[in-house]
Design a protein around this motif. Structure first.
Motif, PDB file in Angstrom:
ATOM      1  N   LEU A 136     -19.003   5.182  -2.391  1.00 12.83           N
ATOM      2  CA  LEU A 136     -18.465   4.671  -3.802  1.00 12.83           C
ATOM      3  C   LEU A 136     -18.779   5.531  -4.925  1.00 12.83           C
ATOM      4  N   ASP A 137     -19.652   6.331  -4.601  1.00 14.87           N
ATOM      5  CA  ASP A 137     -20.429   7.197  -5.536  1.00 14.87           C
ATOM      6  C   ASP A 137     -19.855   8.667  -5.526  1.00 14.87           C
ATOM      7  N   THR A 138     -18.780   8.849  -4.455  1.00 17.28           N
ATOM      8  CA  THR A 138     -18.216  10.220  -4.482  1.00 17.28           C
ATOM      9  C   THR A 138     -16.970  10.161  -5.553  1.00 17.28           C
ATOM     10  N   ALA A 139     -16.826  11.403  -5.980  1.00 10.51           N
ATOM     11  CA  ALA A 139     -15.554  11.581  -6.886  1.00 10.51           C
ATOM     12  C   ALA A 139     -14.126  11.208  -6.801  1.00 10.51           C
ATOM     13  N   MET A 140     -13.716  10.456  -7.409  1.00  6.40           N
ATOM     14  CA  MET A 140     -12.221  10.246  -7.278  1.00  6.40           C
ATOM     15  C   MET A 140     -11.401  11.393  -7.872  1.00  6.40           C
ATOM     16  N   ASN A 141     -10.332  11.550  -7.357  1.00  4.60           N
ATOM     17  CA  ASN A 141      -9.187  12.618  -7.957  1.00  4.60           C
ATOM     18  C   ASN A 141      -8.053  11.882  -8.129  1.00  4.60           C
ATOM     19  N   PRO A 142      -7.201  12.478  -9.031  1.00  3.57           N
ATOM     20  CA  PRO A 142      -6.149  11.952  -9.304  1.00  3.57           C
ATOM     21  C   PRO A 142      -4.931  11.763  -8.173  1.00  3.57           C
ATOM     22  N   GLU A 143      -4.912  12.758  -7.356  1.00  7.05           N
ATOM     23  CA  GLU A 143      -3.960  12.588  -5.893  1.00  7.05           C
ATOM     24  C   GLU A 143      -4.406  11.363  -5.202  1.00  7.05           C
ATOM     25  N   ARG A 144      -5.541  11.018  -5.017  1.00  3.59           N
ATOM     26  CA  ARG A 144      -5.982   9.978  -4.482  1.00  3.59           C
ATOM     27  C   ARG A 144      -5.786   8.622  -5.042  1.00  3.59           C
ATOM     28  N   PHE A 145      -6.205   8.704  -6.233  1.00  4.96           N
ATOM     29  CA  PHE A 145      -6.027   7.555  -7.192  1.00  4.96           C
ATOM     30  C   PHE A 145      -4.476   7.089  -6.982  1.00  4.96           C
ATOM     31  N   LEU A 146      -3.529   8.108  -7.253  1.00  7.54           N
ATOM     32  CA  LEU A 146      -2.271   7.734  -7.040  1.00  7.54           C
ATOM     33  C   LEU A 146      -1.837   7.105  -5.620  1.00  7.54           C
ATOM     34  N   SER A 147      -2.526   7.628  -4.547  1.00  9.94           N
ATOM     35  CA  SER A 147      -2.235   6.707  -3.238  1.00  9.94           C
ATOM     36  C   SER A 147      -2.669   5.382  -3.330  1.00  9.94           C
ATOM     37  N   LYS A 148      -3.862   5.047  -4.149  1.00  9.97           N
ATOM     38  CA  LYS A 148      -3.980   3.614  -4.243  1.00  9.97           C
ATOM     39  C   LYS A 148      -3.130   2.787  -5.025  1.00  9.97           C
ATOM     40  N   LEU A 149      -2.629   3.587  -6.117  1.00 14.94           N
ATOM     41  CA  LEU A 149      -1.686   2.742  -6.872  1.00 14.94           C
ATOM     42  C   LEU A 149      -0.307   2.483  -6.027  1.00 14.94           C
ATOM     43  N   LYS A 150      -0.029   3.294  -5.172  1.00 17.58           N
ATOM     44  CA  LYS A 150       1.201   3.270  -4.188  1.00 17.58           C
ATOM     45  C   LYS A 150       1.091   2.025  -3.366  1.00 17.58           C
ATOM     46  N   ARG A 151      -0.336   1.707  -2.941  1.00 16.30           N
ATOM     47  CA  ARG A 151      -0.684   0.559  -2.159  1.00 16.30           C
ATOM     48  C   ARG A 151      -0.512  -0.799  -2.967  1.00 16.30           C
ATOM     49  N   LEU A 152      -0.791  -0.748  -4.250  1.00 13.05           N
ATOM     50  CA  LEU A 152      -0.622  -1.771  -5.101  1.00 13.05           C
ATOM     51  C   LEU A 152       0.912  -2.159  -5.135  1.00 13.05           C
ATOM     52  N   GLN A 153       1.579  -1.175  -5.318  1.00 14.61           N
ATOM     53  CA  GLN A 153       3.004  -1.324  -5.372  1.00 14.61           C
ATOM     54  C   GLN A 153       3.677  -1.681  -4.313  1.00 14.61           C
ATOM     55  N   ALA A 154       3.192  -1.472  -3.255  1.00 10.44           N
ATOM     56  CA  ALA A 154       3.679  -1.743  -1.770  1.00 10.44           C
ATOM     57  C   ALA A 154       3.504  -3.486  -1.818  1.00 10.44           C
ATOM     58  N   MET A 155       2.067  -3.979  -2.277  1.00 12.37           N
ATOM     59  CA  MET A 155       1.614  -5.229  -1.850  1.00 12.37           C
ATOM     60  C   MET A 155       2.390  -6.100  -2.809  1.00 12.37           C
ATOM     61  N   PHE A 156       2.318  -5.682  -4.136  1.00 12.91           N
ATOM     62  CA  PHE A 156       2.996  -6.611  -5.309  1.00 12.91           C
ATOM     63  C   PHE A 156       3.926  -6.010  -6.017  1.00 12.91           C
ATOM     64  N   PRO A 157       5.108  -5.684  -5.414  1.00 12.26           N
ATOM     65  CA  PRO A 157       6.283  -4.864  -6.192  1.00 12.26           C
ATOM     66  C   PRO A 157       6.881  -5.648  -7.568  1.00 12.26           C
ATOM     67  N   SER A 158       6.409  -6.705  -7.700  1.00  7.41           N
ATOM     68  CA  SER A 158       7.287  -7.627  -8.702  1.00  7.41           C
ATOM     69  C   SER A 158       6.187  -7.257  -9.926  1.00  7.41           C
ATOM     70  N   PHE A 159       4.782  -6.542  -9.827  1.00  6.18           N
ATOM     71  CA  PHE A 159       3.972  -6.461 -10.863  1.00  6.18           C
ATOM     72  C   PHE A 159       4.096  -4.960 -11.197  1.00  6.18           C
ATOM     73  N   TYR A 160       4.159  -4.107  -9.924  1.00  8.55           N
ATOM     74  CA  TYR A 160       3.804  -2.722 -10.221  1.00  8.55           C
ATOM     75  C   TYR A 160       5.139  -1.948  -9.886  1.00  8.55           C
ATOM     76  N   THR A 161       6.069  -2.006 -11.152  1.00 11.83           N
ATOM     77  CA  THR A 161       7.417  -1.629 -10.733  1.00 11.83           C
ATOM     78  C   THR A 161       7.941  -0.339 -10.954  1.00 11.83           C
TER      79      THR A 161
END
Length: 643
Positions: free
Chosen positions: A529-554
């Protein structure tokens, strides 16, 4: 003084002799297999069936056997019926060759002479009764099947019917939006169809076949986390012969391998095996279960692309496994001296399928339940096994999400939506796919079966439906008392709260883990939790949001990362994270900018003040910071809370 000195000397001599004897036994004889091999007892099906039963239990896997025993011992007339072509009881553990147990250990283990004592399990009751009659952590499949059969055969209230062709629940849909079980149509081995009346069915099939046929809603595989195509990999167990006590000692000598009297595990470098079809089959580290006829059963093969609900796909998986098994054995013999003198002895008759349907019940077990080691007012069994999510494809090695200490499974998770008179036990019960990685293990499944069998009696006495029972704390207390009287331990043990729950970003972690964005590994220390996040890895998290909730994350935030050089090495800033979130939520570049995005999220109350206050460095977000931002947007924008 002389007497005292002599006594002390004698005591020291005896102690040393005892210790020497124990050392020799522990080194040379403790791992010898002195159990006697048993021929398989011939199963006799009931020749005269009744027109009606208090309950029909579908499936002779351990969960179904336990359910039938529990109901019968509570005075209920039981029909235990099997629709697969099987010649012994025990299903996956016998026909499937899965002879090594994934056990739910109690947090309180014996300390004194622990090596000489059996460990304490959370799942006692009928599971413990059966376990005490087999060899140990692994077992001979004949022993296991024979013990199951003797237990069933000793109960006069159980009629057993094997090898039927088809099972179809009979239902009444008179109530609006609700179906009620009325009985079952059974197509016997000779093709004749008989109608058996009952108001209660316990579905102990591996894939919730009866529930699906009755109209119970369910998800398949990882559908509930936005991955409708993936399921955990299937396995075909194979057998080797020639494993004497002398050979077994050699397994102990292999560095990196764990061994007890009946089990061995390790051989991580066996993964280097090159299969004939790398996209369909590979192997992982070895789980080895010993038998009493100098054979071992090995759980290592991973067969991808099997649809457990398609018989032709399952048959194809079996064929692939049967062709590959001898080649895997050749590889083991060439690369490990202890395997060199062993002989290939065939495969199991059934595939080990880990995941298919997950029904929706009155309660669905969540990751939060397991992650926080929660008890429930209607808990009827407890688990502690790791959340072990096996590989779904060649490029996905699988995940150990975390190791819980003890969590409860509610009775409500056995009660399916929309169908009355039905309980579903085992791995297809009402569990989300991630906690299912722990709750799917057989000992916990047997606990659910025992609870279901007792619930049949409770519903009969009170003339109430299972759904009515599941809504009553009074009935839950009655059921728990019945189960404790049957030998189950339904106490919650004392233990410290997991360290990760004390972290300031825990709520974000829970959301991220619930969406399969992160994992903690065996020691719960991999969250970073205290390790630095990077943009590439953050994008992968957002792709998971899109997969789970495609009507919200369009929309996508890919363009932000594509425009960066070395995005995996750069720190993620708060402005970047806010901008990427806005883009994922559907905002266009004309509607938002990196400079405006955070203000826009705040103006719409999509990010809380507490979350922003907890960020120590806005130019270098941690994983925990990023998870908290995602958690807030999930709740305040999508309306989804993981708690």
């Amino acid at each position: 003084m002389k007497v005292t000195a002599v006594t002390a000397a004698v005591f020291i001599i005896l102690f040393c002799a005892a210790y020497a004897a124990f050392y020799i036994w522990n080194k040379n004889y403790k791992f010898n297999n002195n159990y006697v091999w048993q021929p398989l007892e011939i199963i006799q099906s009931t020749t005269k069936l009744s027109d009606s039963y208090n309950v029909i239990v579908a499936g002779t896997d351990p969960e179904g056997i336990t359910a039938a025993l529990s109901a019968a011992r509570n005075g209920m007339r039981v029909l235990l019926v099997e629709a697969r072509d099987r010649n012994m009881l025990g299903g996956l553990m016998t026909e499937g060759g899965l002879n090594t147990l994934d056990l739910n250990y109690s947090p309180d283990q014996p300390q004194w002479l622990s090596s000489l004592r059996q460990p304490d399990f959370l799942n006692k009751g009928i599971f413990q009764e059966w376990f005490d009659q087999i060899e140990g952590s692994s077992f001979d499949t004949h022993t296991a099947a024979n013990v199951f059969y003797r237990m069933i055969h000793s109960e006069p209230n159980i009629d057993l019917l094997m090898n039927v062709k088809h099972l179809e629940p009979i239902t009444d849909s008179a109530s609006e939006g609700q179906t009620t079980i009325m009985g079952m149509n059974i197509t016997k081995e000779d093709g004749t169809i008989i109608k058996i009346a009952t108001r209660s069915i316990i579905d102990a099939t591996q894939d919730a076949d009866i529930a699906a046929a009755a109209g119970v809603p369910y998800s398949i595989g990882r559908q509930d986390i936005g991955d409708g195509k993936s399921k955990m990999v299937s396995t075909l167990v194979f057998k080797l012969s020639g494993v004497t006590d002398e050979v077994w000692q050699k397994f102990r000598e292999r560095e990196g391998t764990g061994v007890d009297k009946m089990s061995a595990w390790g051989y991580g470098d066996a993964r280097k095996y090159e299969s004939t079809d790398p996209q369909r089959i590979k192997i992982r580290s070895l789980n080895i279960g010993r038998q009493n006829d100098d054979t071992i059963l090995i759980n290592t093969m991973q067969i991808f692309g099997v649809d457990p609900l398609d018989p032709s796909s399952v048959e194809e998986g079996l064929e692939i496994g049967r062709k590959e098994a001898p080649l895997i054995v050749d590889y083991l013999k060439k690369n490990y001296e202890e395997f060199s003198g062993l002989q290939y002895a065939g495969t199991a008759d059934e595939l080990y399928v880990r995941e298919s349907r997950h029904i929706y019940g009155e309660y669905r077990l969540t990751l939060a339940d397991v992650m926080e080691n929660r008890d429930h007012w209607d808990a009827i069994g407890y688990g502690s096994y790791d959340i072990d999510i096996q590989s779904t494809s060649v490029g996905n090695p699988g995940t150990i999400m975390l190791s819980p200490v003890q969590y409860g499974v509610p009775f409500r998770s056995l009660v399916p939506l929309k169908v009355d008179g039905l309980l579903v036990v085992g791995r297809a019960a009402s569990y989300d796919t991630i906690p299912h990685g722990s709750a799917r293990v057989v000992p916990l499944g047997m606990a659910t079966g025992e609870a279901a069998g007792a619930a049949v009696k409770l519903a009969y006495v009170h003339k109430e439906s299972f759904r009515e029972l599941s809504a009553s704390e009074e009935r839950a207390n009655e059921l728990r008392k019945m189960l404790e009287k049957q030998g189950m331990d339904l106490s919650m043990h004392n233990f410290e709260k997991p360290e990760y729950m004390e972290h300031k970003d825990y709520r974000g972690l829970l959301a991220a883990a619930s969406m399969y964005m992160t994992s903690g590994n065996y020691n719960n220390d991999g969250w970073d939790l205290d390790t630095a996040m990077n943009p590439e890895r953050f994008l992968s998290k957002l792709k998971r949001l899109q997969a789970m909730f495609p009507s919200f994350y369009t929309a996508s935030a890919d363009k932000v990362v594509v425009s960066m050089k070395n995005a995996s090495a750069l720190p993620l800033t708060l402005d970047q994270a806010a901008y990427m979130l806005c883009l994922a939520m559907g905002a266009t570049e004309a509607e938002t900018t990196p400079e405006l995005a955070l203000t826009q999220l705040q103006m719409q109350n999509f990010v809380s003040k507490d979350t922003l206050a907890g960020i120590a460095n806005t130019n270098k977000l941690t994983n925990g910071d990023a998870y908290m931002l995602i958690r807030d947007v999930m709740e305040y924008y999508s309306g989804v809370v993981f708690e």
